[in-house]
Write an enzyme that holds these catalytic residues in place. Sequence first.
Site, PDB file in Angstrom:
ATOM      1  N   CYS A 186     -13.987  12.928   9.989  1.00 61.73           N
ATOM      2  CA  CYS A 186     -14.272  13.500   8.673  1.00 61.73           C
ATOM      3  C   CYS A 186     -14.662  14.979   8.818  1.00 61.73           C
ATOM      4  O   CYS A 186     -15.540  15.303   9.615  1.00 61.73           O
ATOM      5  CB  CYS A 186     -15.395  12.715   8.002  1.00 61.73           C
ATOM      6  SG  CYS A 186     -15.929  13.406   6.423  1.00 61.73           S
TER       7      CYS A 186
ATOM      8  N   SER B 111       6.227 -12.267  -1.461  1.00 61.45           N
ATOM      9  CA  SER B 111       4.984 -12.454  -0.706  1.00 61.45           C
ATOM     10  C   SER B 111       4.915 -13.876  -0.186  1.00 61.45           C
ATOM     11  O   SER B 111       5.246 -14.815  -0.908  1.00 61.45           O
ATOM     12  CB  SER B 111       3.763 -12.169  -1.582  1.00 61.45           C
ATOM     13  OG  SER B 111       2.572 -12.503  -0.890  1.00 61.45           O
TER      14      SER B 111
ATOM     15  N   HIS C  72      -4.646  -3.864  -2.503  1.00 59.02           N
ATOM     16  CA  HIS C  72      -5.113  -3.548  -1.149  1.00 59.02           C
ATOM     17  C   HIS C  72      -5.211  -2.053  -0.891  1.00 59.02           C
ATOM     18  O   HIS C  72      -5.298  -1.631   0.258  1.00 59.02           O
ATOM     19  CB  HIS C  72      -4.200  -4.213  -0.114  1.00 59.02           C
ATOM     20  CG  HIS C  72      -4.273  -5.714  -0.154  1.00 59.02           C
ATOM     21  ND1 HIS C  72      -3.290  -6.541   0.339  1.00 59.02           N
ATOM     22  CD2 HIS C  72      -5.220  -6.549  -0.668  1.00 59.02           C
ATOM     23  CE1 HIS C  72      -3.638  -7.808   0.140  1.00 59.02           C
ATOM     24  NE2 HIS C  72      -4.794  -7.833  -0.475  1.00 59.02           N
TER      25      HIS C  72
ATOM     26  N   ASN D  15      10.936 -15.498  -3.146  1.00 54.43           N
ATOM     27  CA  ASN D  15      10.635 -15.035  -1.796  1.00 54.43           C
ATOM     28  C   ASN D  15      11.710 -15.539  -0.846  1.00 54.43           C
ATOM     29  O   ASN D  15      12.306 -16.579  -1.089  1.00 54.43           O
ATOM     30  CB  ASN D  15       9.255 -15.546  -1.341  1.00 54.43           C
ATOM     31  CG  ASN D  15       8.735 -14.817  -0.109  1.00 54.43           C
ATOM     32  OD1 ASN D  15       8.747 -13.593  -0.070  1.00 54.43           O
ATOM     33  ND2 ASN D  15       8.303 -15.558   0.891  1.00 54.43           N
TER      34      ASN D  15
ATOM     35  N   VAL E 103       0.831  -1.209   0.000  1.00 50.32           N
ATOM     36  CA  VAL E 103       0.000   0.000   0.000  1.00 50.32           C
ATOM     37  C   VAL E 103       0.865   1.259   0.000  1.00 50.32           C
ATOM     38  O   VAL E 103       0.398   2.345   0.304  1.00 50.32           O
ATOM     39  CB  VAL E 103      -0.962   0.010   1.218  1.00 50.32           C
ATOM     40  CG1 VAL E 103      -1.955  -1.143   1.114  1.00 50.32           C
ATOM     41  CG2 VAL E 103      -0.203  -0.068   2.538  1.00 50.32           C
TER      42      VAL E 103
END
Length: 264
Positions: free
Chosen positions: A166, A207, A108, A232, A92
């Site tokens: 918010c 991953s 994601h 990996n 992300v």
Amino acid sequence: MANHRRVFVLTGAGCSTASGIPDYRDEQGEWKRRPPVMIQALRSDEAVYRRYWARAYAGWPRFISAAPAAAHLAFAAWDAAGTLHQLVTQNVDGLHQRAGSRAVIDLHGRLDVVVCLSCDARTARAALQTSIAITNPDWLAEAVSAPDGDADIADALIESFVAPRCERCGGLLKPDVVFFGENVPVARYEQARHALAGADALLVAGSSLMVYSGFRFVRLAHDAGLPIAIVNRGRTRADDLAELKVLADVGSALNDALAATTQS
Ligand SMILES: [Zn+2]
């Protein structure tokens, strides 16, 4: 990489560890630290919400100062060479895009965007950091970076933190990322699945595939008869589905492979 012209790449945390963004899991796929916040707790438990944002606020400067590493640059170079069909990342951090990769699917979501859980308004995280600083003028934290950009902070400090709301409706906020307990948005999943249908091979890079939303692309590729390779540092959930497993750092393995395919 030399034999395939339309490779679908799925990347994970192992690409960003060299950028100073730690991985959640160790080489056996187990949690290294406490498990991440579940969306249900974030929505319903005020203390969880405050702790989440206190840690996220403190960890943000270190997270946003991370720069692309060898793996990101290698994928960008491969993308420019034209045989990388689609890059899908579970990260992300936006580092693939900053390295120059085009048309990345952020499976994601992205940590640099904030979404309201009530009115769905999306705003820039950088602006929210500024407004949190104004609301918490004397709030300081000894930040220790954690995988999703948050930090470990003493409980007493967290209790004095005023969590953001918010500005439009007063609702709860979260980064525009898929939390544990949430699903990948359907349209985004379909876009990635469609790209996989046009691919001639799958490469998993950095991953452990412990999260199903990533693992299911390996299942789909396997069911479609696509060759699967995995790079990996540790074991992954799909080791028995891969034709090639490279137990190595993604950045160095990719650079070696790119050098070899350029020579051949
Ligand atoms: Zn709102």
